[in-house]
Design a protein around this motif. Structure first.
Motif, short mmCIF file in Angstrom:
data_model
loop_
_atom_site.label_atom_id
_atom_site.label_comp_id
_atom_site.label_asym_id
_atom_site.label_seq_id
_atom_site.Cartn_x
_atom_site.Cartn_y
_atom_site.Cartn_z
N ALA A 74 0.83 -1.21 0.00
CA ALA A 74 0.00 0.00 0.00
C ALA A 74 0.87 1.26 0.00
CB ALA A 74 -0.92 -0.01 1.22
N ALA A 75 1.97 1.22 0.75
CA ALA A 75 2.89 2.37 0.75
C ALA A 75 3.49 2.58 -0.63
CB ALA A 75 3.99 2.15 1.78
N GLY A 76 3.76 1.50 -1.37
CA GLY A 76 4.28 1.65 -2.72
C GLY A 76 3.28 2.31 -3.65
N PHE A 77 2.00 1.92 -3.58
CA PHE A 77 0.97 2.56 -4.42
C PHE A 77 0.83 4.04 -4.08
CE2 PHE A 77 -0.40 -1.84 -5.15
CZ PHE A 77 -0.70 -1.80 -6.50
N VAL A 78 0.84 4.35 -2.78
CA VAL A 78 0.69 5.75 -2.37
C VAL A 78 1.89 6.58 -2.82
CG1 VAL A 78 0.53 7.27 -0.37
CG2 VAL A 78 -0.81 5.17 -0.43
N ALA A 79 3.10 6.02 -2.71
CA ALA A 79 4.30 6.76 -3.10
C ALA A 79 4.30 7.05 -4.60
CB ALA A 79 5.54 5.96 -2.71
N VAL A 80 3.88 6.08 -5.40
CA VAL A 80 3.83 6.31 -6.84
C VAL A 80 2.78 7.38 -7.17
CG1 VAL A 80 3.24 5.26 -9.05
CG2 VAL A 80 4.69 4.04 -7.45
N GLY A 81 1.62 7.32 -6.51
CA GLY A 81 0.60 8.32 -6.77
C GLY A 81 1.04 9.73 -6.40
N GLY A 83 4.15 10.78 -6.12
CA GLY A 83 5.23 11.18 -7.00
C GLY A 83 4.73 11.65 -8.35
N LEU A 84 3.77 10.94 -8.92
CA LEU A 84 3.18 11.39 -10.18
C LEU A 84 2.46 12.72 -10.01
CD1 LEU A 84 1.78 8.04 -11.62
CD2 LEU A 84 3.73 9.35 -12.46
N GLY A 85 1.87 12.95 -8.83
CA GLY A 85 1.23 14.24 -8.58
C GLY A 85 2.24 15.38 -8.59
N PHE A 86 3.40 15.16 -7.96
CA PHE A 86 4.44 16.20 -7.98
C PHE A 86 4.95 16.44 -9.41
CE2 PHE A 86 5.02 15.19 -3.39
CZ PHE A 86 4.86 16.48 -2.91
N ALA A 87 5.12 15.36 -10.18
CA ALA A 87 5.59 15.53 -11.55
C ALA A 87 4.54 16.18 -12.44
CB ALA A 87 6.00 14.17 -12.13
N LEU A 88 3.27 16.03 -12.07
CA LEU A 88 2.20 16.59 -12.88
C LEU A 88 2.08 18.10 -12.72
CD1 LEU A 88 -0.17 15.87 -14.79
CD2 LEU A 88 -1.59 15.55 -12.74
N VAL A 89 2.53 18.63 -11.59
CA VAL A 89 2.37 20.07 -11.32
C VAL A 89 3.06 20.93 -12.38
CG1 VAL A 89 2.91 21.91 -9.70
CG2 VAL A 89 1.94 19.77 -8.87
N TRP A 118 8.45 12.00 -14.25
CA TRP A 118 8.62 11.19 -13.05
C TRP A 118 9.73 10.16 -13.23
CZ3 TRP A 118 7.47 5.91 -11.97
CH2 TRP A 118 7.44 5.58 -10.62
N LEU A 119 9.79 9.54 -14.38
CA LEU A 119 10.85 8.57 -14.65
C LEU A 119 12.21 9.25 -14.78
CD1 LEU A 119 8.96 6.33 -17.24
CD2 LEU A 119 9.59 5.70 -14.90
N ALA A 120 12.26 10.39 -15.45
CA ALA A 120 13.54 11.09 -15.61
C ALA A 120 14.08 11.56 -14.27
CB ALA A 120 13.36 12.29 -16.53
N ALA A 121 13.21 11.90 -13.32
CA ALA A 121 13.66 12.33 -12.00
C ALA A 121 14.29 11.21 -11.20
CB ALA A 121 12.49 12.93 -11.22
N GLN A 122 14.12 9.96 -11.63
CA GLN A 122 14.70 8.81 -10.94
C GLN A 122 15.81 8.16 -11.78
OE1 GLN A 122 11.46 6.61 -8.55
NE2 GLN A 122 10.36 7.51 -10.28
N ARG A 123 16.39 8.95 -12.64
CA ARG A 123 17.53 8.54 -13.49
C ARG A 123 17.16 7.41 -14.44
NH1 ARG A 123 22.64 10.44 -13.28
NH2 ARG A 123 24.26 9.22 -14.30
N VAL A 124 15.96 7.43 -14.94
CA VAL A 124 15.55 6.54 -16.02
C VAL A 124 15.70 7.32 -17.32
CG1 VAL A 124 13.70 5.18 -17.01
CG2 VAL A 124 13.97 5.30 -14.53
N GLY A 125 16.57 6.88 -18.20
CA GLY A 125 16.86 7.63 -19.41
C GLY A 125 15.67 7.73 -20.34
N LEU A 126 15.68 8.76 -21.18
CA LEU A 126 14.65 8.97 -22.19
C LEU A 126 15.31 9.01 -23.55
CD1 LEU A 126 12.60 11.83 -20.46
CD2 LEU A 126 12.13 9.38 -20.39
N ASP A 127 14.82 8.20 -24.47
CA ASP A 127 15.32 8.18 -25.85
C ASP A 127 14.44 9.09 -26.70
OD1 ASP A 127 17.35 6.41 -25.25
OD2 ASP A 127 16.15 4.63 -25.70
N VAL A 128 15.05 10.17 -27.18
CA VAL A 128 14.34 11.15 -28.01
C VAL A 128 14.65 10.85 -29.46
CG1 VAL A 128 13.98 13.60 -28.50
CG2 VAL A 128 14.51 12.85 -26.17
N ALA A 129 13.61 10.73 -30.25
CA ALA A 129 13.78 10.40 -31.66
C ALA A 129 14.48 11.54 -32.40
CB ALA A 129 12.42 10.12 -32.31
N GLY A 130 15.43 11.17 -33.26
CA GLY A 130 16.15 12.15 -34.05
C GLY A 130 15.48 12.42 -35.38
#
Length: 480
Positions: A74-81, A83-89, A118-130
């Motif tokens: 339950a703590a994991g679900f709440v933390a993800v929710g 965190g997404l709220g902070f990233a959504l602002v 949210w993913l980029a804030a946790q060092r998950v890379g993003l591949d941007v199309a060239g």
């Protein structure tokens, strides 16, 4: 002799029990000790302790383990929710600023963008199309301005997992471990799901990295939150006595060293913020020119301001590396340090307009920031020495340097990543030179400060002792 009958003496209650037998004989004592009644178990020798041991037993309890795991999930679900709220602002702010400018207003695009942030804030890379097919550019820079609230959420989730160990007498470390494990697993699984959902033809999160990076962050910061609330405090009692006796004298100085190192890291962060603010003021003209070049209207200005706010902690960390003397890079083969500046073409980001062009006296003055951090660590170590012992204070002050160095290395690693293609694949502080320089500066300044504080304390104690032993002569009265 009188024939008055002698009254019978009151018999022992156990005499009526045929199973107890004669209390005066050895057989009676043996039978009494082996009696399994509840009264004998409480009052007999050893049986009361047996009841307490059974009450506080650490025997596995599947129901308690399941409850702890559910609390962690339950703590994991709440933390993800959250965190997404902070990233959504910031995404919503950018959308509101561009609501009348033809920007995207589709709810699905907004949520996918928040997931990417949210993913980029946790060092998950993003591949941007060239521009060409298959020529994707990987962005690995971490917006620490979004990472900081996520860390706070994970720490609070760790505290909730620690509360699972206090729900029953049979909880403790086992329940906390189950809760933290379930928390990290759920958090990592949700991160992978978000990485799959948040992908678009233009931006694709690195799916295989999402569960690893997010799960590691949840485990590390969740464990920190659990330890802050006193979880696993009973593990020291389970250590072998001889090992516990050897470790116990070092527990106090170690705690002082951790506090001193953390205080030094806070001073470094404050000094880095001052350096960035002063540089932005000094180079205000260049910063304004970058804004005019990139931002066309109000929506672009708002988006640019949000991006700079998200990257402000990265700039502070680069300033800390600059003050350490090691410097940082804004591209492959570049260095910005007090000893020299070697820069090429940089992106038109307003924060980069505050970069120094050459060495200066102000740049050399920033080297005082690690020294000030060491002074703060030395004062805390001197104040926290056990019973005023100078040797303990000096040891804690010396250990504060490596503690600060580890914290700086972790923050520098988070601040380093790819901000684009080709030259910009390497941006951020020089991790190990900066950490080593900070470690040495803080350790030396802390030891000298602790020694000076100890000498000053000894001088005051000696002066007070001398005042207490001064004999004031009393004039003799003349005899008449």
């Amino acid at each position: 002799m009188s024939d008055t009958p002698v009254p019978a003496l009151p018999s022992h209650p156990a005499a009526a029990d045929p199973d107890v037998g004669d209390l005066d004989g050895p057989e009676g004592l043996k039978v009494l000790d082996d009696h399994d009644g509840p009264e004998d178990g409480l009052h007999g020798d050893g049986h009361g302790a047996g009841v307490e041991e059974e009450e506080f037993s650490d025997a596995p309890d599947p129901a308690a383990d399941l409850r702890a795991a559910l609390d962690g999930a339950a703590a994991g679900f709440v933390a993800v929710g959250l965190g997404l709220g902070f990233a959504l602002v910031p995404v919503l702010l950018a959308v509101l600023a561009d609501a009348f400018g033809g920007g995207f207003t589709d709810p699905g695009d907004i949520l996918r963008t928040a997931g990417q942030v949210w993913l980029a804030a946790q060092r998950v890379g993003l591949d941007v199309a060239g521009e060409q097919p298959g020529a994707a550019v990987r962005l690995g820079i971490v917006p620490l301005g979004v990472t900081v609230p996520l860390v706070i959420v994970l720490v609070r989730a760790g505290r909730r997992c620690a509360a699972a160990g206090e729900s029953g007498q049979t909880g403790g470390a086992r329940a906390v471990t189950f809760a933290l494990s379930a928390f990290a697993i759920v958090y990592a699984g949700l991160a992978y799901g978000i990485a799959v959902i948040a992908g678009t033809p233009a931006i694709q999160p690195v799916r295989e990295r999402a569960p690893v990076a997010a799960g590691a962050a949840a485990l590390v910061f969740g464990m920190y939150g659990a330890l802050r609330t006193g979880a696993y405090r009973d593990l020291s009692e389970r250590m072998p006595p001889h090992l516990r006796d050897r470790v116990r004298p070092y527990a106090g100085p170690a705690a002082v060293a951790l506090r001193a190192g953390a205080a030094a890291a806070c001073v470094l962060a404050a000094g880095g913020a001052v350096i960035v603010s002063a540089s932005l003021i000094v180079h205000a003209h260049a910063v304004g020119a970058y804004v005019d070049r990139v931002a066309v209207g109000a929506p672009d200005t708002v988006a640019l301001a949000l991006l700079c706010a998200a990257l402000m902690p990265n700039a502070i960390m680069c300033a800390v590396a600059y003050a350490s003397g090691a410097g940082f890079a804004v591209g492959v083969g570049t260095t910005v340090a007090p000893t020299g500046v070697d820069l090429g073409a940089v992106p038109a980001l307003p924060l980069l307009g505050a970069l120094p062009g050459t060495t200066s006296i102000a740049g050399w003055c920033t080297l005082a920031v690690p020294v000030a951090a060491g002074v703060a660590a030395g004062l805390i170590a001197a104040r926290g020495g056990q019973a005023g012992r100078l040797r303990t204070a000096l040891a804690a002050a010396a250990a504060a340097g490596p503690v600060t160095g580890v914290l700086v290395a972790g923050a520098a690693w988070l601040s380093t990543g790819a901000a684009g293609a080709q030259r910009l694949t390497r941006t951020g502080p020089h991790i190990w030179p900066a950490a080593g320089s900070v470690t040495a500066a803080v350790a030396v300044a802390a030891v000298l400060t602790a020694a000076l504080a100890g000498w000053w304390r000894w001088r005051r104690v000696r002066a007070a002792a001398q005042l207490a032993t001064v004999v004031v002569p009393v004039p003799e009265q003349s005899s008449r």
